[in-house]
Design a protein around this motif. Structure first.
Motif, PDB file in Angstrom:
ATOM      1  N   HIS A  70       0.812  -1.337  -0.113  1.00  0.00           N
ATOM      2  CA  HIS A  70      -0.234  -0.205   0.157  1.00  0.00           C
ATOM      3  C   HIS A  70       0.747   1.703   0.201  1.00  0.00           C
ATOM      4  CE1 HIS A  70      -3.913  -2.206   0.238  1.00  0.00           C
ATOM      5  NE2 HIS A  70      -3.004  -3.486   0.675  1.00  0.00           N
ATOM      6  N   THR A  71       1.906   1.713  -0.631  1.00  0.00           N
ATOM      7  CA  THR A  71       2.560   2.498  -1.097  1.00  0.00           C
ATOM      8  C   THR A  71       2.032   3.679  -0.902  1.00  0.00           C
ATOM      9  OG1 THR A  71       4.235   1.219  -2.096  1.00  0.00           O
ATOM     10  CG2 THR A  71       4.881   3.134  -2.450  1.00  0.00           C
ATOM     11  N   THR A  72       0.811   3.710  -2.494  1.00  0.00           N
ATOM     12  CA  THR A  72       0.120   4.837  -2.762  1.00  0.00           C
ATOM     13  C   THR A  72      -1.140   5.300  -1.789  1.00  0.00           C
ATOM     14  OG1 THR A  72       0.415   4.471  -5.114  1.00  0.00           O
ATOM     15  CG2 THR A  72      -1.233   5.797  -4.822  1.00  0.00           C
ATOM     16  N   THR A  73      -1.638   6.077  -1.214  1.00  0.00           N
ATOM     17  CA  THR A  73      -2.461   6.613   0.048  1.00  0.00           C
ATOM     18  C   THR A  73      -3.648   7.086  -0.599  1.00  0.00           C
ATOM     19  OG1 THR A  73      -1.033   7.871   0.901  1.00  0.00           O
ATOM     20  CG2 THR A  73      -0.956   5.681   1.719  1.00  0.00           C
ATOM     21  N   THR A  74      -3.755   8.193  -1.101  1.00  0.00           N
ATOM     22  CA  THR A  74      -3.880   8.946  -1.792  1.00  0.00           C
ATOM     23  C   THR A  74      -4.737   8.842  -3.188  1.00  0.00           C
ATOM     24  OG1 THR A  74      -2.817  10.941  -1.605  1.00  0.00           O
ATOM     25  CG2 THR A  74      -4.472  10.655   0.033  1.00  0.00           C
ATOM     26  N   SER A  75      -5.501   8.959  -3.957  1.00  0.00           N
ATOM     27  CA  SER A  75      -5.665   9.066  -5.518  1.00  0.00           C
ATOM     28  C   SER A  75      -5.134  10.614  -5.802  1.00  0.00           C
ATOM     29  CB  SER A  75      -7.096   8.799  -5.936  1.00  0.00           C
ATOM     30  OG  SER A  75      -7.951   7.697  -5.240  1.00  0.00           O
ATOM     31  N   LYS A  76      -4.623  10.688  -6.936  1.00  0.00           N
ATOM     32  CA  LYS A  76      -3.723  11.475  -7.331  1.00  0.00           C
ATOM     33  C   LYS A  76      -3.923  11.510  -9.021  1.00  0.00           C
ATOM     34  CE  LYS A  76       0.563  14.268  -5.810  1.00  0.00           C
ATOM     35  NZ  LYS A  76       0.997  14.543  -6.035  1.00  0.00           N
ATOM     36  N   TYR A  77      -4.045  12.791  -9.749  1.00  0.00           N
ATOM     37  CA  TYR A  77      -4.694  13.491 -11.522  1.00  0.00           C
ATOM     38  C   TYR A  77      -3.151  13.963 -11.936  1.00  0.00           C
ATOM     39  CZ  TYR A  77      -7.123  15.888 -14.392  1.00  0.00           C
ATOM     40  OH  TYR A  77      -7.697  15.689 -15.541  1.00  0.00           O
ATOM     41  N   TYR A  78      -2.776  13.164 -12.823  1.00  0.00           N
ATOM     42  CA  TYR A  78      -1.910  13.197 -13.476  1.00  0.00           C
ATOM     43  C   TYR A  78      -2.154  13.660 -15.115  1.00  0.00           C
ATOM     44  CZ  TYR A  78       0.569  11.652  -8.905  1.00  0.00           C
ATOM     45  OH  TYR A  78       1.369  10.373  -8.311  1.00  0.00           O
ATOM     46  N   ILE A  79      -1.752  14.555 -15.802  1.00  0.00           N
ATOM     47  CA  ILE A  79      -1.417  15.136 -16.965  1.00  0.00           C
ATOM     48  C   ILE A  79      -0.213  14.708 -17.593  1.00  0.00           C
ATOM     49  CG2 ILE A  79      -1.991  16.703 -18.830  1.00  0.00           C
ATOM     50  CD1 ILE A  79      -3.943  18.541 -16.433  1.00  0.00           C
ATOM     51  N   TRP A  80      -0.549  13.102 -18.293  1.00  0.00           N
ATOM     52  CA  TRP A  80       0.953  13.194 -19.385  1.00  0.00           C
ATOM     53  C   TRP A  80       0.752  13.703 -20.747  1.00  0.00           C
ATOM     54  CZ3 TRP A  80       0.296   9.801 -23.649  1.00  0.00           C
ATOM     55  CH2 TRP A  80      -1.822   9.009 -23.959  1.00  0.00           C
ATOM     56  N   GLU A  81      -0.263  13.935 -21.429  1.00  0.00           N
ATOM     57  CA  GLU A  81      -0.433  15.005 -22.714  1.00  0.00           C
ATOM     58  C   GLU A  81      -1.346  15.934 -22.753  1.00  0.00           C
ATOM     59  OE1 GLU A  81       1.474  13.058 -25.455  1.00  0.00           O
ATOM     60  OE2 GLU A  81       0.981  14.969 -26.162  1.00  0.00           O
ATOM     61  N   ASN A 121      -4.963  17.037 -22.875  1.00  0.00           N
ATOM     62  CA  ASN A 121      -5.988  16.310 -22.718  1.00  0.00           C
ATOM     63  C   ASN A 121      -6.037  14.598 -22.176  1.00  0.00           C
ATOM     64  OD1 ASN A 121      -8.830  16.316 -23.382  1.00  0.00           O
ATOM     65  ND2 ASN A 121      -8.997  16.196 -24.456  1.00  0.00           N
ATOM     66  N   SER A 122      -4.910  14.321 -21.926  1.00  0.00           N
ATOM     67  CA  SER A 122      -5.294  12.682 -21.313  1.00  0.00           C
ATOM     68  C   SER A 122      -4.781  12.780 -19.909  1.00  0.00           C
ATOM     69  CB  SER A 122      -4.139  12.046 -22.190  1.00  0.00           C
ATOM     70  OG  SER A 122      -4.462  12.572 -23.553  1.00  0.00           O
ATOM     71  N   SER A 123      -5.384  12.098 -19.176  1.00  0.00           N
ATOM     72  CA  SER A 123      -4.727  12.196 -17.424  1.00  0.00           C
ATOM     73  C   SER A 123      -5.191  10.763 -17.181  1.00  0.00           C
ATOM     74  CB  SER A 123      -5.789  13.073 -16.602  1.00  0.00           C
ATOM     75  OG  SER A 123      -7.065  12.774 -17.208  1.00  0.00           O
ATOM     76  N   ILE A 124      -4.178  10.994 -16.334  1.00  0.00           N
ATOM     77  CA  ILE A 124      -4.511   9.105 -15.306  1.00  0.00           C
ATOM     78  C   ILE A 124      -4.881   9.164 -13.398  1.00  0.00           C
ATOM     79  CG2 ILE A 124      -3.061   6.759 -14.667  1.00  0.00           C
ATOM     80  CD1 ILE A 124      -1.222   7.323 -17.107  1.00  0.00           C
ATOM     81  N   ILE A 125      -5.663   8.772 -13.437  1.00  0.00           N
ATOM     82  CA  ILE A 125      -5.395   8.479 -11.923  1.00  0.00           C
ATOM     83  C   ILE A 125      -4.965   7.525 -11.067  1.00  0.00           C
ATOM     84  CG2 ILE A 125      -7.141   8.985  -9.644  1.00  0.00           C
ATOM     85  CD1 ILE A 125      -9.394  10.834 -11.523  1.00  0.00           C
ATOM     86  N   ASP A 126      -4.087   7.911 -10.554  1.00  0.00           N
ATOM     87  CA  ASP A 126      -3.484   6.883  -9.555  1.00  0.00           C
ATOM     88  C   ASP A 126      -4.386   6.437  -8.697  1.00  0.00           C
ATOM     89  OD1 ASP A 126      -1.996   4.877  -9.287  1.00  0.00           O
ATOM     90  OD2 ASP A 126       0.341   6.644  -8.314  1.00  0.00           O
ATOM     91  N   THR A 127      -4.363   5.252  -8.149  1.00  0.00           N
ATOM     92  CA  THR A 127      -5.408   5.144  -6.846  1.00  0.00           C
ATOM     93  C   THR A 127      -4.982   4.204  -6.074  1.00  0.00           C
ATOM     94  OG1 THR A 127      -6.426   2.969  -8.414  1.00  0.00           O
ATOM     95  CG2 THR A 127      -7.413   5.480  -8.059  1.00  0.00           C
ATOM     96  N   PRO A 128      -4.371   3.958  -4.574  1.00  0.00           N
ATOM     97  CA  PRO A 128      -4.057   3.418  -3.258  1.00  0.00           C
ATOM     98  C   PRO A 128      -4.582   1.247  -3.891  1.00  0.00           C
ATOM     99  CG  PRO A 128      -5.382   5.678  -2.137  1.00  0.00           C
ATOM    100  CD  PRO A 128      -6.481   4.865  -3.484  1.00  0.00           C
ATOM    101  N   GLY A 129      -4.255   1.142  -3.430  1.00  0.00           N
ATOM    102  CA  GLY A 129      -4.595  -0.667  -3.693  1.00  0.00           C
ATOM    103  C   GLY A 129      -5.579  -0.656  -3.375  1.00  0.00           C
ATOM    104  N   ILE A 130      -5.961  -1.794  -3.473  1.00  0.00           N
ATOM    105  CA  ILE A 130      -7.538  -2.301  -2.415  1.00  0.00           C
ATOM    106  C   ILE A 130      -7.254  -3.776  -2.483  1.00  0.00           C
ATOM    107  CG2 ILE A 130      -9.668  -2.167  -1.971  1.00  0.00           C
ATOM    108  CD1 ILE A 130     -10.402   0.441  -4.369  1.00  0.00           C
ATOM    109  N   ARG A 131      -7.256  -3.880  -1.301  1.00  0.00           N
ATOM    110  CA  ARG A 131      -7.335  -5.567  -0.802  1.00  0.00           C
ATOM    111  C   ARG A 131      -8.313  -6.542  -1.053  1.00  0.00           C
ATOM    112  NH1 ARG A 131      -3.030  -6.589   3.575  1.00  0.00           N
ATOM    113  NH2 ARG A 131      -1.300  -5.643   2.107  1.00  0.00           N
ATOM    114  N   SER A 132      -9.391  -6.113  -0.791  1.00  0.00           N
ATOM    115  CA  SER A 132     -10.685  -7.113  -0.874  1.00  0.00           C
ATOM    116  C   SER A 132     -11.356  -5.559  -1.301  1.00  0.00           C
ATOM    117  CB  SER A 132     -11.033  -7.382   0.384  1.00  0.00           C
ATOM    118  OG  SER A 132     -11.376  -6.722   1.321  1.00  0.00           O
TER     119      SER A 132
END
Ligand SMILES: Nc1nc2c(ncn2[C@@H]2O[C@H](COP(=O)(O)OP(=O)(O)OP(=O)(O)O)[C@@H](O)[C@H]2O)c(=O)[nH]1
Ligand SMILES: [Mg+2]
Ligand SMILES: [Zn+2]
Length: 365
Positions: free
Chosen positions: A252-263, A265-276
């Motif tokens: 559980h390295t990532t603890t909060t969801s975060k929004y990244y723009i890579w291009e 009009n193109s973005s990614i939201i990286d989220t924390p892993g969910i165990r169940s």
């Protein structure tokens, strides 16, 4: 006992919950927000990139600012806005204020079992807003690939009407068994992309899928969501971590969801892993809708409300489809696992044992 009793006893409770869920999905958990807070559109808005308890980072005019909710909203920020939300911000003295939220095109949420409550009803947790595409990230190893994760995510995403693709990361560690697991999803019509952030395989292909979209990476801890985000962003800005040796589970390295723009009009939201991933608030009869491969079989079952669970083998054509090998045994087992959660039955092995000829059972993971 007639086979449908378990379902009947759930019906009333579940349909009330279902309405509540639908309302929460449409408006978020913020049903108490002021009437004029949500607006149809506005030309100048910022995008929420990360939400803290009481404020949020917003990308506004190419700058990242910290903004607070306007005063008359008696809820904390992380109950009202989510990464990907479009908000109208205004500067008041030295503080940025979120005055309005633009109507969402989608909201991704999941229910979370609340062990502190006496009633076993989950609470809805919103994850992100305005998502155009969800990428279910799984790993070939560490953690091992198992259809049960994919199937639960598929249910939640399809229930939120969010288009979805599957990404097998760590394909440098892929086995032929993994290929078999994935082929089931390819046959069902899902796009499956294979990537390795170590050898840079498949990253361009994944980028093509994500271009011009607000995408989200979901998946268990340690599968490589942040590593993929780094690979696409072209830097190592985001924290990633080694999977713990002992449990082979992520940390559980990532603890909060975060929004990244890579291009543009193109973005990614990286989220924390969910165990169940809890799907127990779905209605029993509804689960099979997320298993399209049952489609041609289920109408031929003897009982029109067949749950393909406790019903006798000779009355259930879905079970016969599984036994003949035409419905994937792994997917059916996922179905049984989900059904046992929904019906609150601890063990489904009896169901499995009663239907499979030995040679089919051996193939089961
Ligand atoms: N073999 C292999 N390992 C990888 C690959 N991509 C990432 N990893 C490793 O997997 C581990 C976990 O990666 P993360 O990117 O932190 O995983 P995550 O999904 O973001 O995890 P959480 O933030 O906990 O949800 C790290 O040790 C990475 O180096 C890959 O393509 N191949
Ligand atoms: Mg991460
Ligand atoms: Zn049936």
């Amino acid at each position: 006992m007639p086979h449908y009793n378990a379902y009947d006893s759930f019906k009333t409770k579940k349909s009330i919950e279902k309405k509540k869920r639908a309302k929460e999905r449409a408006f978020g958990k913020n049903n108490d927000t002021a009437d004029d807070f949500i607006i149809e559109c506005c030309n100048t808005y910022g995008i929420v990139i990360e939400v803290r308890y009481d404020d949020a980072y917003v990308l506004f005019n190419n700058e990242i600012i910290l903004a607070k909710l306007r005063n008359d909203i008696n809820l904390v920020c992380n109950q009202v806005v989510f990464p990907g939300d479009k908000v109208v911000v205004e500067k008041n003295n030295d503080t940025y204020i979120i005055n309005h939220l633009l109507k969402r095109s989608s909201i991704l949420s999941r229910t979370k079992k609340d062990s502190t409550r006496l009633e076993d009803i989950g609470t809805t947790k919103n994850i992100a807003a305005n998502v155009d595409l969800a990428v279910i990230v799984v790993a070939a190893k560490e953690p091992p690939l198992h259809p049960k994760f994919i199937d639960r995510y598929l249910m939640i995403l399809q229930n939120s009407n969010i288009p979805v693709i599957i990404c097998l990361n760590k394909c440098d560690l892929k086995s032929s068994e993994d290929e078999e697991t994935l082929s089931v999803y390819r046959d069902l019509g899902f796009t499956v992309v294979e990537t390795s952030t170590y050898s840079n395989i498949g990253i361009d292909n994944l980028k093509q899928q994500l271009l011009n979209k607000q995408a989200i990476f979901v998946g268990n801890s340690g599968v490589g969501k942040s590593s993929l985000t780094n690979a696409i962003m072209g830097d190592d800005e985001i924290k990633t971590s080694h999977v713990s040796d002992k449990s082979k589970r992520g940390r559980h390295t990532t603890t909060t969801s975060k929004y990244y723009i890579w291009e543009d009009n193109s973005s990614i939201i990286d989220t924390p892993g969910i165990r169940s991933l809890d799907v127990s608030t779905f209605e029993p009869m509804e689960i099979q809708d997320y298993f399209p491969e049952f489609e041609n079989w289920k109408d031929k079952c003897k009982y029109s409300d067949c749950l393909h669970f406790n019903e006798p083998y000779d009355t259930c054509i879905v079970k016969q489809g599984v036994a003949s090998g035409l419905i994937s045994i792994n997917r059916y087992e996922s179905y049984l696992r989900i059904m046992s959660d929904v019906l609150d039955i601890k063990d489904y092995s009896e169901v499995l044992n009663s239907i499979y000829p030995e040679e089919v059972k051996k193939k089961s993971k």
